[in-house]
Design an enzyme around this catalytic site. Structure first.
Site, PDB file in Angstrom:
ATOM      1  N   TYR A  24      11.220   8.627   1.221  1.00  0.00           N
ATOM      2  CA  TYR A  24      11.165   7.573   0.203  1.00  0.00           C
ATOM      3  C   TYR A  24      11.817   7.948  -1.128  1.00  0.00           C
ATOM      4  CZ  TYR A  24       7.858   5.571   3.516  1.00  0.00           C
ATOM      5  OH  TYR A  24       7.269   5.058   4.652  1.00  0.00           O
ATOM      6  N   PRO A  38       0.797  -1.231   0.000  1.00  0.00           N
ATOM      7  CA  PRO A  38       0.000   0.000   0.000  1.00  0.00           C
ATOM      8  C   PRO A  38       0.832   1.285   0.000  1.00  0.00           C
ATOM      9  CG  PRO A  38      -0.087  -1.070   2.142  1.00  0.00           C
ATOM     10  CD  PRO A  38       0.570  -2.047   1.199  1.00  0.00           C
ATOM     11  N   ASN A  39       0.318   2.244  -0.737  1.00  0.00           N
ATOM     12  CA  ASN A  39       0.875   3.601  -0.849  1.00  0.00           C
ATOM     13  C   ASN A  39       2.160   3.681  -1.674  1.00  0.00           C
ATOM     14  OD1 ASN A  39      -1.117   5.028   0.765  1.00  0.00           O
ATOM     15  ND2 ASN A  39      -0.307   3.827   2.473  1.00  0.00           N
ATOM     16  N   ASN A  77       7.936  -5.575  -1.038  1.00  0.00           N
ATOM     17  CA  ASN A  77       7.863  -4.463  -0.093  1.00  0.00           C
ATOM     18  C   ASN A  77       6.406  -4.430   0.368  1.00  0.00           C
ATOM     19  OD1 ASN A  77       7.803  -2.156   1.404  1.00  0.00           O
ATOM     20  ND2 ASN A  77       8.865  -0.866  -0.108  1.00  0.00           N
ATOM     21  N   GLU A 100      12.627  -9.407   1.447  1.00  0.00           N
ATOM     22  CA  GLU A 100      11.810  -8.309   1.985  1.00  0.00           C
ATOM     23  C   GLU A 100      12.619  -7.030   1.808  1.00  0.00           C
ATOM     24  OE1 GLU A 100      11.328  -8.726   6.222  1.00  0.00           O
ATOM     25  OE2 GLU A 100      10.361  -6.766   6.431  1.00  0.00           O
ATOM     26  N   ARG A 133       5.080  10.873  -2.499  1.00  0.00           N
ATOM     27  CA  ARG A 133       4.846  10.532  -1.094  1.00  0.00           C
ATOM     28  C   ARG A 133       6.106  10.754  -0.263  1.00  0.00           C
ATOM     29  NH1 ARG A 133       4.720   4.422   1.220  1.00  0.00           N
ATOM     30  NH2 ARG A 133       4.011   5.007   3.295  1.00  0.00           N
ATOM     31  N   ARG A 140      13.137   4.379  12.532  1.00  0.00           N
ATOM     32  CA  ARG A 140      11.890   5.151  12.512  1.00  0.00           C
ATOM     33  C   ARG A 140      11.051   4.862  13.756  1.00  0.00           C
ATOM     34  NH1 ARG A 140       9.210   4.766   6.821  1.00  0.00           N
ATOM     35  NH2 ARG A 140       8.099   6.548   7.720  1.00  0.00           N
ATOM     36  N   HIS A 191      12.649  -2.665   2.118  1.00  0.00           N
ATOM     37  CA  HIS A 191      12.086  -1.392   2.560  1.00  0.00           C
ATOM     38  C   HIS A 191      13.004  -0.282   2.066  1.00  0.00           C
ATOM     39  CE1 HIS A 191       9.253  -3.520   4.998  1.00  0.00           C
ATOM     40  NE2 HIS A 191      10.249  -4.271   5.421  1.00  0.00           N
ATOM     41  N   ILE A 192      12.393   0.745   1.532  1.00  0.00           N
ATOM     42  CA  ILE A 192      13.173   1.873   1.020  1.00  0.00           C
ATOM     43  C   ILE A 192      13.847   2.601   2.183  1.00  0.00           C
ATOM     44  CG2 ILE A 192      12.959   4.107  -0.163  1.00  0.00           C
ATOM     45  CD1 ILE A 192      10.565   2.794  -1.712  1.00  0.00           C
ATOM     46  N   SER A 193      13.072   2.842   3.219  1.00  0.00           N
ATOM     47  CA  SER A 193      13.607   3.516   4.410  1.00  0.00           C
ATOM     48  C   SER A 193      14.152   2.477   5.390  1.00  0.00           C
ATOM     49  CB  SER A 193      12.490   4.325   5.079  1.00  0.00           C
ATOM     50  OG  SER A 193      11.472   3.457   5.560  1.00  0.00           O
ATOM     51  N   ASP A 241       1.481 -15.701   6.552  1.00  0.00           N
ATOM     52  CA  ASP A 241       1.020 -17.067   6.277  1.00  0.00           C
ATOM     53  C   ASP A 241       1.099 -17.382   4.785  1.00  0.00           C
ATOM     54  OD1 ASP A 241       0.546 -17.438   8.959  1.00  0.00           O
ATOM     55  OD2 ASP A 241      -1.627 -17.258   8.829  1.00  0.00           O
ATOM     56  N   HIS A 285       4.093  -4.567   9.101  1.00  0.00           N
ATOM     57  CA  HIS A 285       4.076  -4.450  10.557  1.00  0.00           C
ATOM     58  C   HIS A 285       2.822  -5.042  11.184  1.00  0.00           C
ATOM     59  CE1 HIS A 285       7.291  -1.830   9.417  1.00  0.00           C
ATOM     60  NE2 HIS A 285       6.474  -0.990   8.811  1.00  0.00           N
ATOM     61  N   ARG A 319       7.333   0.576  13.577  1.00  0.00           N
ATOM     62  CA  ARG A 319       7.900   0.056  12.319  1.00  0.00           C
ATOM     63  C   ARG A 319       9.055  -0.915  12.557  1.00  0.00           C
ATOM     64  NH1 ARG A 319       5.497   3.424   8.337  1.00  0.00           N
ATOM     65  NH2 ARG A 319       5.124   5.477   9.235  1.00  0.00           N
ATOM     66  N   ALA A 365       3.157  -0.862   4.825  1.00  0.00           N
ATOM     67  CA  ALA A 365       2.608  -0.848   6.186  1.00  0.00           C
ATOM     68  C   ALA A 365       2.138  -2.230   6.641  1.00  0.00           C
ATOM     69  CB  ALA A 365       1.466   0.153   6.277  1.00  0.00           C
TER      70      ALA A 365
HETATM   71  C1  DQA Z   1       8.249   0.986   3.825  1.00  0.00           C
HETATM   72  C2  DQA Z   1       8.322   1.212   5.334  1.00  0.00           C
HETATM   73  C3  DQA Z   1       6.971   0.998   5.993  1.00  0.00           C
HETATM   74  O1  DQA Z   1       7.057   1.210   7.402  1.00  0.00           O
HETATM   75  C4  DQA Z   1       5.961   1.979   5.431  1.00  0.00           C
HETATM   76  O2  DQA Z   1       4.684   1.731   5.987  1.00  0.00           O
HETATM   77  C5  DQA Z   1       5.926   1.985   3.953  1.00  0.00           C
HETATM   78  C6  DQA Z   1       7.157   1.840   3.192  1.00  0.00           C
HETATM   79  C7  DQA Z   1       9.556   1.345   3.108  1.00  0.00           C
HETATM   80  O3  DQA Z   1       9.698   0.966   1.949  1.00  0.00           O
HETATM   81  O4  DQA Z   1      10.430   1.993   3.685  1.00  0.00           O
HETATM   82  O5  DQA Z   1       4.873   2.206   3.353  1.00  0.00           O
HETATM   83  O6  DQA Z   1       7.979  -0.394   3.580  1.00  0.00           O
END
Ligand code: DQA
Length: 147
Positions: A25, A12-13, A76, A100, A20, A109, A102-104, A89, A82, A113, A79
């Site tokens: 990011y 998501p997002n 990725n 897995e 964003r 953080r 994550h950009i950040s 599953d 978490h 997270r 959210a």
């Molecule tokens: C994220 C980190 C997550 O905590 C956050 O909710 C995201 C992006 C990242 O790529 O850093 O949407 O997965």
């Protein structure tokens, strides 16, 4: 032997990347990231299947659909990382390398997270290297699957 297939799932997002929170990011859009991933896979004669959704159940279904089909998965989960036991599953269905990403740096953080529901069921994690983390993940899985 057929082409190796790598599935990439964005949660998501992430469709809003570029707009964003660019301080967190970066400025690259999702389509720029996806183009770079496709290019990298093409160089190794591998196929990429890329999926983005803002809906947890759709991501579960994408993982189920990748099971038995892909040779490696890059995810990725954003959210849902978490919160989602359902994604965890679903990932347990796969017996291929799963990265897995994550950009950040999620550990730098907010405390909520710091916990990933999936990190102990994946092969490895990349966190905090920006959008290049996706490309590093692609390099890693292409090597792991012998593409
Ligand atoms: C994220 C980190 C997550 O905590 C956050 O909710 C995201 C992006 C990242 O790529 O850093 O949407 O997965």
């Amino acid at each position: 032997m057929g082409k190796k297939q790598v599935t990439v799932i964005h949660g998501p997002n992430l469709n809003m990347l570029g707009k964003r929170e660019p301080g967190t990011y970066g400025s690259e859009s999702l389509s720029e990231i996806n183009d770079a991933l496709r290019k990298k896979a093409r160089e190794k004669n591998a196929e990429v299947d890329i999926f983005q959704s803002n809906h947890e159940g759709e991501i579960v279904e994408a993982i189920q659909g990748a099971s038995g089909v892909c040779n490696a998965l890059i995810i990725n989960a954003a959210a849902y990382t978490h919160t989602s036991i359902a994604l965890r599953d679903a990932l347990l269905l796969l017996d291929v390398p799963v990265i897995e990403i994550h950009i950040s740096n999620i550990f730098k953080r907010e405390p909520f997270r710091h916990k990933s529901m999936i990190s102990d069921v994946v092969t490895g994690q990349i966190s905090g290297l920006g959008a290049r983390g996706y490309l590093l993940a692609m390099d890693a899985v292409l090597e792991m699957i012998g593409a």
